[in-house]
Every structure is written in structure tokens, then in C-alpha cells.
Design a protein around this motif. Structure first.
Motif, PDB file in Angstrom:
ATOM      1  N   SER A  41       1.455 -21.077 -17.033  1.00  0.00           N
ATOM      2  CA  SER A  41       2.552 -21.838 -16.441  1.00  0.00           C
ATOM      3  C   SER A  41       2.701 -21.463 -14.958  1.00  0.00           C
ATOM      4  O   SER A  41       2.225 -20.408 -14.527  1.00  0.00           O
ATOM      5  CB  SER A  41       3.852 -21.541 -17.189  1.00  0.00           C
ATOM      6  OG  SER A  41       4.223 -20.181 -16.989  1.00  0.00           O
ATOM      7  N   PRO A  42       3.336 -22.306 -14.146  1.00  0.00           N
ATOM      8  CA  PRO A  42       3.489 -21.991 -12.714  1.00  0.00           C
ATOM      9  C   PRO A  42       4.189 -20.667 -12.463  1.00  0.00           C
ATOM     10  O   PRO A  42       3.832 -19.936 -11.526  1.00  0.00           O
ATOM     11  CB  PRO A  42       4.327 -23.172 -12.194  1.00  0.00           C
ATOM     12  CG  PRO A  42       4.059 -24.280 -13.142  1.00  0.00           C
ATOM     13  CD  PRO A  42       3.857 -23.649 -14.476  1.00  0.00           C
TER      14      PRO A  42
ATOM     15  N   GLU B 198       6.513 -26.284  -6.418  1.00  0.00           N
ATOM     16  CA  GLU B 198       6.167 -27.663  -6.774  1.00  0.00           C
ATOM     17  C   GLU B 198       4.659 -27.869  -6.810  1.00  0.00           C
ATOM     18  O   GLU B 198       4.126 -28.571  -7.680  1.00  0.00           O
ATOM     19  CB  GLU B 198       6.819 -28.629  -5.783  1.00  0.00           C
ATOM     20  CG  GLU B 198       8.340 -28.674  -5.868  1.00  0.00           C
ATOM     21  CD  GLU B 198       8.937 -29.530  -4.770  1.00  0.00           C
ATOM     22  OE1 GLU B 198       8.206 -29.800  -3.780  1.00  0.00           O
ATOM     23  OE2 GLU B 198      10.110 -29.922  -4.890  1.00  0.00           O
TER      24      GLU B 198
ATOM     25  N   GLN C 239       3.318 -26.291  -9.907  1.00  0.00           N
ATOM     26  CA  GLN C 239       3.646 -27.125 -11.067  1.00  0.00           C
ATOM     27  C   GLN C 239       2.660 -28.278 -11.204  1.00  0.00           C
ATOM     28  O   GLN C 239       2.142 -28.556 -12.297  1.00  0.00           O
ATOM     29  CB  GLN C 239       5.078 -27.649 -10.935  1.00  0.00           C
ATOM     30  CG  GLN C 239       5.547 -28.542 -12.064  1.00  0.00           C
ATOM     31  CD  GLN C 239       5.734 -27.791 -13.365  1.00  0.00           C
ATOM     32  OE1 GLN C 239       6.120 -26.624 -13.349  1.00  0.00           O
ATOM     33  NE2 GLN C 239       5.486 -28.455 -14.479  1.00  0.00           N
TER      34      GLN C 239
END
Length: 325
Positions: free
Chosen positions: A220-221, A250, A253
Motif C-alpha cells: 500500500s502507499p 497521491e 496511491q
């Protein structure tokens, strides 16, 4: 004249010495089937039963040969796509890394399998690795869930891990695989699960007779940023310049979502390629086994027929001798 008399006596005694009617072999409980017979070549084995078995084996052999040809045709169509898809996820691995040993709390194991069987042990291998990952990443403060692609993995995991299954998707290969279809599927998975690490289990295609069980990890980010700050394998992520108005979070993501869709696309194609290769090998083995069985049944049939003919000749001659005496 002697031979003419022998033929006349043979016609006269043939109804009396016939061992049993052929039509009664399968319907009467007094006569055993092939499974109840004695050793090969025993006199009372019915040639009709052996012929029926030979016919069944020939039909099975035709089916397995046809399935092998169909699998070979599908393999050629998928193999080119698979080789081209390998260039999609490799840049992400170079940038974000592939850290299977990352210690996270929320793990999601994405198990990719086939919807159909008769393809060897590729599905069982994926399920075993998925169960091993689930056990390895389970603990008092950890949570591990399954996302299942394919009927075969579903059938095996539902029995003992039903409570841990988050999402089940089947009939993925009903239509020709393309990136648009897989990206929609990946987006559906990301919407329905919470994760720190997505661990994708699939079979990587090497050749028709060889495939390698593989696990790809997508972080995950938040975990990517944590690993980058800790100076691990992702420590050089900050060396890249960010253009535009988007923040680092961002960008990470978007990269994580795109990485997952590309990795999923490659994994689905690799597994489909391995499935067709394994099915080719399985059907080839089945065809050879059917040929070996057919050879044994042919030998049994010839022995039985020869024994029956010899016995009838002996009985005819014995009857003729008894009449002359």
C-alpha cells in the motif's frame, strides 16, 4: 471325406458345446463381468466384454487427443500476450520493489486458479502456497484475508477457510483476457478490501512442461512511504523529482493502483498459460496410458478368442472320435 464329416459333426455339436450365449453376458447375474474374471487368457472371459472395453478406451483416447490439440491452440494464442505483459510490471518492481518479507498487519492473499480441471496440480500448488502465506502472516495483531480467482481454488479454500474469504471471482477466462477487463477486476478488489500488502499467488509459465509457483507483493502507499523513509530497498525513491501539483502521497496511491493492475494482468496470463501447458501434458499422458491399456486389452482379446477356438476344435474332434468309436 474326413474333413467333410468333421465339419458336419461340428455343425451338429456346435449348439451343445457353446460355453454361454453372448447376449447373457452382461444381463445375467450368473455370469461375471470383466472385473470378476480370473487371470488373463482364462477360457470363460467373454470376448464381447473385452470388445466393449476396447471400444470405450478408444473413445477416451480420441477425447484426450482432441483436448490436447485444443489446449495447444489456446496456448499459442495466450503465450504471446503473456510474454508482452512481462514488460508492464518490471518497471514497477525496479521502482517500488517486491518485498515479500515486509512486516504488515493487514495482508490479502490473492489466489489465482483455473475454472476447469484436467490440468495437473497447478491449482493445488497455488492453494498450498496461499495457505502457507496465510499461516505465516497470521498472529494476534495481524489479519489475513483471501481473494479467490477461479472455481478450483474456491472449491478447496471454502471447505476450511470460509470465514477468511473476502471476495470470490469466477469465470474470468470466459472471454479472451485483456488489460481493460483485468484493470476493472483489480479496481473491484481494491474497493472491497483493506490492505497493507497484496500477495498475488500464481503459476509463472516457463515451458509446456514447466511452471514455477510465484508470489508477487504489492504494498500500500503508506507502507511504501514507510519503507522509503526507513532507508530499505525503497530508500532511493526520494531521489526522483515530482512534477505537477500532485503530492507524494497521491503519486504513490496512483502508482500502487497501476502496479496492482499490471501485476494482476501478468499473473492472470501467466497462470492461464501454465494451465494450458499443464493440460497439454496431462492429456498427452492420458492418451499414452489409454494406448497402453488398449494394447493389453487387445492381447487379452486375442488370447481369449484363440483359447475359445482351440477349445471348440478339441471338443468337436473329441465328439467325432466318440461317434466313430
Amino acid at each position: 471325406m474326413a474333413m467333410a464329416a468333421l465339419r458336419r459333426e461340428g455343425r451338429r455339436f456346435a449348439p451343445l458345446i457353446s460355453p454361454r450365449p453372448i447376449t447373457a453376458v452382461r444381463s445375467s447375474p450368473l455370469y461375471p463381468t470383466l472385473e470378476d474374471e480370473g487371470p488373463l487368457g482364462v477360457r470363460h472371459i467373454s470376448t464381447q466384454v473385452v470388445r466393449n472395453r476396447m471400444k470405450s478406451v478408444k473413445n477416451i483416447q480420441k477425447i484426450t487427443k482432441a483436448m490436447k490439440m485444443v489446449a495447444a491452440s489456446k496456448l499459442r494464442a495466450i503465450q504471446t500476450k503473456t510474454e508482452n505483459s512481462r514488460g508492464l510490471w518490471q518497471p514497477f518492481t525496479a521502482l517500488l520493489g517486491d518485498l515479500p518479507s515486509a512486516d504488515v498487519k493487514k495482508n490479502v492473499v490473492v489466489t489465482i486458479s483455473s475454472d476447469k480441471g484436467l490440468c495437473g496440480g497447478i491449482n493445488s500448488t497455488s492453494v498450498k502456497i496461499s495457505k502457507g502465506l496465510h499461516k505465516l502472516n497470521s498472529g494476534p495483531e495481524k489479519e489475513t484475508k483471501y481473494v479467490i480467482l477461479g472455481e478450483k481454488a474456491k472449491a478447496q479454500l471454502v471447505r476450511d477457510s470460509k470465514k477468511d474469504i473476502e471476495l470470490i471471482i469466477t469465470e474470468l477466462q470466459k472471454n479472451p483476457l485483456n488489460y481493460t477487463q483485468v484493470s476493472v477486476l483489480a479496481d473491484e478488489i481494491l474497493k472491497n478490501v483493506e490492505y497493507d500488502a497484496l500477495r498475488i499467488v500464481f503459476n509463472k509459465f516457463q515451458s509446456v512442461v514447466s511452471f514455477v509457483p510465484t508470489v508477487s507483493t504489492v504494498l500500500s502507499p503508506e507502507i511504501v512511504e514507510r519503507e522509503a523513509e526507513s532507508g530499505g530497498k525503497l530508500g532511493d525513491l526520494d531521489s526522483y523529482e515530482v512534477e505537477g501539483g500532485e503530492t507524494k502521497g497521491e503519486i504513490l496511491q496512483n502508482l500502487a493502483e497501476f502496479q496492482f493492475s499490471c501485476t494482476m494482468f501478468n499473473a492472470v496470463l501467466e497462470n492461464a498459460c501454465s494451465e494450458q501447458g499443464a493440460r497439454m501434458s496431462a492429456m498427452d499422458s492420458s492418451s499414452r496410458n489409454a494406448g497402453d491399456m488398449l494394447d493389453r486389452l487387445t492381447l487379452t482379446y486375442n488370447r481369449t478368442r484363440q483359447a475359445s477356438i482351440t477349445t471348440e476344435l478339441i471338443e468337436i474332434i473329441s465328439g467325432a472320435s466318440a461317434l466313430e468309436g
